[in-house]
Design a protein around this motif. Structure first.
Motif, PDB file in Angstrom:
ATOM      1  N   TYR A 182       0.826  -1.207   0.000  1.00 19.03           N
ATOM      2  CA  TYR A 182       0.000   0.000   0.000  1.00 19.03           C
ATOM      3  C   TYR A 182       0.861   1.258   0.000  1.00 19.03           C
ATOM      4  N   GLN A 183       0.593   2.177  -0.945  1.00 19.31           N
ATOM      5  CA  GLN A 183       1.274   3.456  -1.054  1.00 19.31           C
ATOM      6  C   GLN A 183       0.249   4.529  -1.383  1.00 19.31           C
ATOM      7  N   VAL A 184       0.524   5.782  -0.947  1.00 20.49           N
ATOM      8  CA  VAL A 184      -0.384   6.896  -1.197  1.00 20.49           C
ATOM      9  C   VAL A 184       0.423   8.137  -1.544  1.00 20.49           C
ATOM     10  N   LYS A 185      -0.023   8.859  -2.565  1.00 19.29           N
ATOM     11  CA  LYS A 185       0.653  10.081  -2.974  1.00 19.29           C
ATOM     12  C   LYS A 185       0.555  11.139  -1.877  1.00 19.29           C
ATOM     13  N   TYR A 186       1.649  11.879  -1.659  1.00 16.35           N
ATOM     14  CA  TYR A 186       1.773  12.946  -0.651  1.00 16.35           C
ATOM     15  C   TYR A 186       1.895  12.429   0.780  1.00 16.35           C
ATOM     16  N   TYR A 187       1.922  11.096   0.965  1.00 17.87           N
ATOM     17  CA  TYR A 187       2.065  10.529   2.304  1.00 17.87           C
ATOM     18  C   TYR A 187       3.119   9.430   2.283  1.00 17.87           C
ATOM     19  N   LYS A 188       3.804   9.295   3.391  1.00 16.44           N
ATOM     20  CA  LYS A 188       4.721   8.183   3.564  1.00 16.44           C
ATOM     21  C   LYS A 188       3.994   7.088   4.343  1.00 16.44           C
ATOM     22  N   VAL A 189       3.899   5.906   3.747  1.00 11.54           N
ATOM     23  CA  VAL A 189       3.230   4.779   4.399  1.00 11.54           C
ATOM     24  C   VAL A 189       4.258   4.008   5.219  1.00 11.54           C
ATOM     25  N   VAL A 190       4.067   4.004   6.527  1.00  8.44           N
ATOM     26  CA  VAL A 190       4.998   3.340   7.439  1.00  8.44           C
ATOM     27  C   VAL A 190       4.363   2.035   7.895  1.00  8.44           C
ATOM     28  N   HIS A 191       4.916   0.900   7.493  1.00  7.13           N
ATOM     29  CA  HIS A 191       4.364  -0.409   7.864  1.00  7.13           C
ATOM     30  C   HIS A 191       4.891  -0.797   9.250  1.00  7.13           C
ATOM     31  N   GLN A 192       4.229  -0.246  10.219  1.00  9.05           N
ATOM     32  CA  GLN A 192       4.579  -0.460  11.624  1.00  9.05           C
ATOM     33  C   GLN A 192       3.285  -0.715  12.389  1.00  9.05           C
ATOM     34  N   ASN A 193       3.279  -1.725  13.249  1.00  3.51           N
ATOM     35  CA  ASN A 193       2.057  -2.136  13.927  1.00  3.51           C
ATOM     36  C   ASN A 193       1.772  -1.277  15.160  1.00  3.51           C
ATOM     37  N   THR A 194       0.539  -0.876  15.290  1.00  2.43           N
ATOM     38  CA  THR A 194       0.070  -0.135  16.466  1.00  2.43           C
ATOM     39  C   THR A 194      -1.124  -0.879  17.048  1.00  2.43           C
ATOM     40  N   ILE A 195      -1.087  -1.109  18.358  1.00  4.42           N
ATOM     41  CA  ILE A 195      -2.206  -1.788  19.041  1.00  4.42           C
ATOM     42  C   ILE A 195      -2.868  -0.809  20.002  1.00  4.42           C
ATOM     43  N   VAL A 196      -4.190  -0.743  19.942  1.00  2.04           N
ATOM     44  CA  VAL A 196      -4.992   0.120  20.812  1.00  2.04           C
ATOM     45  C   VAL A 196      -6.023  -0.743  21.535  1.00  2.04           C
ATOM     46  N   VAL A 197      -6.160  -0.567  22.842  1.00  2.40           N
ATOM     47  CA  VAL A 197      -7.218  -1.271  23.573  1.00  2.40           C
ATOM     48  C   VAL A 197      -8.564  -0.711  23.125  1.00  2.40           C
ATOM     49  N   ASN A 198      -9.433  -1.585  22.683  1.00  6.27           N
ATOM     50  CA  ASN A 198     -10.726  -1.166  22.108  1.00  6.27           C
ATOM     51  C   ASN A 198     -11.778  -1.057  23.208  1.00  6.27           C
ATOM     52  N   ASN A 199     -11.646  -0.012  24.054  1.00  5.83           N
ATOM     53  CA  ASN A 199     -12.659   0.204  25.086  1.00  5.83           C
ATOM     54  C   ASN A 199     -13.553   1.383  24.770  1.00  5.83           C
ATOM     55  N   ASN A 200     -13.546   1.821  23.486  1.00  6.62           N
ATOM     56  CA  ASN A 200     -14.469   2.883  23.083  1.00  6.62           C
ATOM     57  C   ASN A 200     -15.750   2.250  22.580  1.00  6.62           C
ATOM     58  N   ILE A 201     -16.727   3.044  22.254  1.00  7.28           N
ATOM     59  CA  ILE A 201     -18.031   2.525  21.863  1.00  7.28           C
ATOM     60  C   ILE A 201     -18.252   2.595  20.361  1.00  7.28           C
ATOM     61  N   SER A 202     -17.232   2.906  19.612  1.00 12.63           N
ATOM     62  CA  SER A 202     -17.427   3.180  18.195  1.00 12.63           C
ATOM     63  C   SER A 202     -17.913   1.981  17.418  1.00 12.63           C
ATOM     64  N   GLY A 203     -17.567   0.765  17.864  1.00 12.47           N
ATOM     65  CA  GLY A 203     -17.921  -0.400  17.077  1.00 12.47           C
ATOM     66  C   GLY A 203     -19.170  -1.115  17.543  1.00 12.47           C
ATOM     67  N   VAL A 204     -19.857  -0.594  18.539  1.00 12.40           N
ATOM     68  CA  VAL A 204     -20.957  -1.337  19.129  1.00 12.40           C
ATOM     69  C   VAL A 204     -22.209  -1.348  18.264  1.00 12.40           C
ATOM     70  N   SER A 205     -22.252  -0.536  17.237  1.00  9.29           N
ATOM     71  CA  SER A 205     -23.451  -0.478  16.403  1.00  9.29           C
ATOM     72  C   SER A 205     -23.545  -1.617  15.411  1.00  9.29           C
ATOM     73  N   VAL A 206     -22.539  -2.489  15.378  1.00  9.94           N
ATOM     74  CA  VAL A 206     -22.492  -3.521  14.345  1.00  9.94           C
ATOM     75  C   VAL A 206     -23.728  -4.403  14.350  1.00  9.94           C
ATOM     76  N   HIS A 207     -24.274  -4.731  15.528  1.00  9.44           N
ATOM     77  CA  HIS A 207     -25.422  -5.630  15.605  1.00  9.44           C
ATOM     78  C   HIS A 207     -26.699  -4.931  15.136  1.00  9.44           C
ATOM     79  N   ILE A 208     -26.810  -3.643  15.429  1.00 11.01           N
ATOM     80  CA  ILE A 208     -27.966  -2.883  14.941  1.00 11.01           C
ATOM     81  C   ILE A 208     -27.896  -2.780  13.418  1.00 11.01           C
ATOM     82  N   ILE A 209     -26.706  -2.502  12.907  1.00 12.66           N
ATOM     83  CA  ILE A 209     -26.534  -2.373  11.459  1.00 12.66           C
ATOM     84  C   ILE A 209     -26.876  -3.692  10.767  1.00 12.66           C
ATOM     85  N   LYS A 210     -26.461  -4.795  11.369  1.00 11.10           N
ATOM     86  CA  LYS A 210     -26.763  -6.099  10.788  1.00 11.10           C
ATOM     87  C   LYS A 210     -28.266  -6.333  10.736  1.00 11.10           C
TER      88      LYS A 210
END
Length: 883
Positions: A182-210
């Motif tokens: 993956y590459q994008v013009k005007y940006y440097k794509v850095v293939h480095q892994n970042t892990i975030v604890v998913n304790n936000n509510i952003s993904g909870v709507s998946v069941h309603i959407i389904k």
């Protein structure tokens, strides 16, 4: 039109769910070493992330000592993993400076460093990076909303290697580029892994959407969903009046607590609910402190009793709200019901201590004292009780408890269940008989008019003055005796020539003289006809007897249930009883018989649960999930916990069943998960004024009827889309003619439809067919406020409720300060993290406490001294912490 609304709300929910992940504001680790093929995270990253999340979780519950017995240990956490990020280059044409994380993989990470598949398997892509762009400060596009919607699918299975193949396939379909290239013009794509604890509510709507996806794909709008999405308001009907209460009270059979009866408006709202048919929505406007929770408990209790009388299956009742705090409040309120301390009002099965079962998310921590259900969770309540050993213990205790309460010696659960149901039906029949007797009793007014007297002379309120009635009857008997004496002594010549007119006149005059002391009206008598006079006495004594019989029957029936009062006949009589704390018919029944009926029904369903669970285990159907088996599973749960509670985000996940659709290439069975449409007998929405329409409407597809309780004058929903985007979505789905169609936007906005300003309470009000005078909103209205002192609530009453509230608490006696005061403080609030603070206000409060410290201590010390003297103990010192 209904499907267009579903598409609109679904699109809004999807947009709102894809928020940008602020890495620096979360628990995270960068530059992690991850082997995506076998799903392992190397190094100390797993331990560090989980330790940090464990501390955060316990500190949020005010637990700071790891050695505390209440400290909750966490061994795995949901995470989001970004395999690369974009760093803007110096020649970035839009002056973008911040790092971009456009693509996230969802997973579960344990302390050993192993990754497993999350229940939500589609990659997480923030909406900011999907075309059409909604953030004017960002010109980077990862993919488009349309592309995501076209390819959206979920991975089925637990094999991480197959899941990683699914992720790479999704990435290519979204970008047409391999993830490692993956590459994008005007940006440097850095293939480095970042892990975030998913304790936000952003993904909870998946069941309603389904659920939305299913409804839209199948062009399906079940009846209740059609009702809530219908833009037309129903024709208004008159609310039930006090004089109609007796007939409606027969349908109210269960009450969960016995300390307080329902208020007038609670009772009126309940009676309207009991008249509600399937496919109907009833809105109940509940200002603060007006007893919304007590009303909901009465609704649940009534369904428990009524379903026991029906003898088929228990009602499936779900209380849903917008967030876990609201749900927790419901659980706490059901747990805090004060009961009589006897065996009848205790549960008869081991370790069953609640009428509520919580349906939480997979990562939600649940207190040990809460009954909950979660798929595959061995610690959940059904898994603890659905086994042979528990059933053996439960059956023994159940039989023992029944025999102790009933003073019998039954040894069969089925016989106990039948006995309990017979008792419930017997009491229901007696209640119906009592209302028939009351209807007859109300004919006393007509009977007194037939008697020829004013009813008010004999009725004090609706209670008969028997002493006065006897006095009149005895006077009439003496009159009859006088009349008979006259006839016996009457001259032979008068009887002989009574056909002559002058004799007739003389005789009639004498009769009139005899009747001048008659205590009742005698206008109907023809004094020229002796049979007419005899008929008068016969009719009146017959009426006296009928009055006494009607009264005796009513009094005898009341004595059976130790009732003192009668049903009030008018608003003024009812208000007089309530204002003066005079117990009356409905109060007495709700705190005695209807309370007892609820617990008889609770124990009936406990016995039914033993029978049905044993049968399911024998048949091997305990964990089957076809539609019929799935519904039967929930019905078994409802036999022990008649009320399920959850957030709207989780409900569609739980109310599902499985359909076999074939085998894959490896011969493995493939099952499709489908929603249990119209399976709930009742959906109750709590705090409905805080719930956005797109979050809640889909759940109406899962129920037969709905009770929606809330207050649009309190906290508003958190709307996640700006009105410009919202109006664009309305146009996209042909719900408005164009984005400038202000008249149409205002019309549907006023009814609660819009995702930028609406709520489910307004939608329910639109769907209700009742409205009270002086109230601007449709629906029932709870008006008796008991929480705050009158002076405090009166401010809110005039500000928000058009003076409709009736303050019931009164004002404090000899208060130290007035209940409500205003002090002006000059200062501005500031945002810190996600909260606001006002330093000047805080200082003003501290200074006020310092200035009044001695006065406050003296006041409460005096109260303590008085109480200590009553308790015959030494008083304690009242202390205020140093400030």
């Amino acid at each position: 039109m209904a499907l267009n609304w579903l598409k609109y709300w679904r699109n809004t929910l999807v947009d709102a769910a894809r928020v940008k992940i602020e890495v620096t504001k979360t628990i995270h680790r960068t530059n992690c070493i991850i082997n995506f093929n076998d799903g392992t995270v190397n190094g100390n990253t797993p331990q560090q992330l989980i330790d940090q999340e464990e501390r955060r979780h316990n500190q949020s519950k005010n637990i700071t000592n790891r050695n505390s017995p209440n400290w909750q240990i966490i061994n795995e956490v949901p995470v989001l993993i970004s395999p690369f990020y974009l760093s803007p280059q110096q020649n970035n044409y839009n002056n973008q400076k911040s790092i971009i994380y456009p693509f996230w993989i969802k997973a579960i990470l344990n302390r050993a460093g192993s990754l497993s598949v999350d229940e939500d398997t589609f990659p997480y892509i923030p909406r900011d990076y999907l075309a059409p762009l909604v953030n004017q400060n960002i010109n980077y596009t990862f993919s488009s909303v349309e592309t995501v919607d076209e390819i959206v699918s979920l991975f089925n299975g637990n094999n991480w290697n197959l899941y990683w193949s699914f992720i790479t396939k999704c990435f290519f379909e979204l970008t047409q580029i391999e993830i490692n290239n993956y590459q994008v013009k005007y940006y440097k794509v850095v293939h480095q892994n970042t892990i975030v604890v998913n304790n936000n509510i952003s993904g909870v709507s998946v069941h309603i959407i389904k659920l939305y996806n299913f409804l839209i794909k199948n062009n399906s709008t079940p009846p209740l969903l059609n009702t809530i999405t219908n833009e037309n308001e129903l024709q208004l009907s008159d609310p039930i009046k006090v004089k109609e209460f007796p007939e409606n009270s027969v349908q109210h059979l269960g009450q969960m607590g016995n300390k307080f009866a329902l208020s007038f408006s609670q009772r009126q709202s309940l009676y309207h609910y009991l008249k509600q048919s399937d496919d109907e929505v009833l809105a109940i406007n509940g200002p603060p402190g007006t007893g919304k929770t007590t009303l909901l408990q009465s609704v649940v209790a009534n369904e428990v009793v009524q379903s026991a009388i029906d003898g088929n299956e228990p009602r499936l009742i779900l209380v849903a709200s917008n967030n876990n705090q609201a749900v927790t409040n419901i659980i706490d309120s059901f747990a805090s019901i004060e009961n009589q301390n006897n065996l009848l009002t205790k549960r008869w099965l081991p370790d069953v201590n609640s009428f509520v079962m919580y349906l939480p998310g997979s990562t939600r921590q649940v207190n040990n004292d809460i009954h909950y259900f979660r798929f595959g969770d061995q610690g959940s309540f059904p898994d603890q009780v659905q086994n042979q050993q528990y059933l053996l213990n439960a059956k023994q205790l159940y039989i023992q408890n029944f025999n102790e309460v009933s003073k019998t010696n039954l040894n069969s659960v089925q016989k106990i269940v039948d006995t309990l149901r017979d008792r419930i039906i017997h009491n229901r029949d007696n209640l119906e008989e009592g209302i028939k007797l009351w209807k007859k009793y109300k004919t006393l007014y007509e009977l007194f008019f037939q008697l020829g007297v004013e009813p008010d002379n004999f009725l004090i309120g609706s209670n008969l003055d028997l002493e006065k009635l006897s006095l009149y009857e005895n006077q009439l008997k003496r009159l009859e005796s006088n009349f008979s004496d006259y006839l016996e002594k009457e001259s032979f010549w008068i009887r002989l020539f009574s056909c002559l007119k002058f004799v007739k006149d003389k005789r009639a005059t004498k009769f009139k003289q005899i009747f001048r002391n008659c205590p009742i009206s005698y206008k109907s008598i023809n004094f020229y006809s002796i049979p007419s006079i005899h008929n008068f006495f016969d009719d009146r004594f017959s009426t006296f007897n009928e009055i006494k019989t009607v009264n005796d029957n009513w009094i005898k029936w009341k004595k059976i249930y130790h009732l003192k009062g009668n049903p009030p006949l008018s608003d003024s009589e009812l208000k007089n009883c309530e204002n003066n704390n005079i117990p009356y018919f409905y109060d007495e029944f709700e705190t005695t018989l209807k309370y007892k009926l609820f617990y008889l029904a609770v124990h009936y369903w406990e016995g039914r649960w033993i029978i049905e669970t044993e049968r399911a285990i024998v048949q091997g159907a305990l964990n089957n999930n076809g539609r019929n088996n799935a519904i039967q599973k929930w019905q078994r749960f409802a036999m022990l916990t008649p009320c399920f509670v959850s957030t709207f985000y989780m409900v569609p996940k739980f109310l599902t069943y499985s359909v076999f659709i074939g085998n894959d290439n490896n011969g493995q069975q493939i099952w499709e998960t489908l929603p249990l449409l119209s399976s709930l007998d009742l959906l109750i929405v709590d705090e409905a004024g805080q719930v956005a329409p797109e979050v809640s409407v889909a759940t109406f597809a899962l129920a037969k009827k709905a009770l929606v309780v809330g207050d649009i004058s309190q906290i508003e929903p958190v709307w996640n889309v700006p009105y410009q985007v919202d109006h664009a979505n309305l146009e996209k789905f042909n719900l408005i003619n164009n984005i400038n169609d202000s008249e149409r936007i205002e019309k549907i906005g006023g009814k609660g439809f819009l995702s930028s300003s609406g709520n489910i309470m307004k939608l329910a009000q639109k769907s209700s067919k009742y409205k009270f005078p002086n109230n601007t909103e449709r629906g029932m209205f709870l008006k008796e406020h008991r929480r705050c002192y009158n002076e405090i609530i009166e401010y809110c009453n005039q500000l928000a409720y058009n003076g409709l509230l009736e303050p019931k608490r009164g004002n404090p006696t000899n208060p130290l300060y007035r209940p409500m005061q205003f002090i002006h403080v000059q200062g501005d609030s500031q945002i810190e993290n996600s909260s606001r603070k006002n330093i000047n206000e805080a200082r003003a409060i501290v200074n006020w406490i310092i200035d009044n410290k001695e006065k406050i201590k003296s006041y409460y010390q005096q109260l303590e001294n008085t109480q200590a003297e009553k308790d015959n103990r030494n008083p304690k010192d009242v202390m205020l912490s140093n400030i």
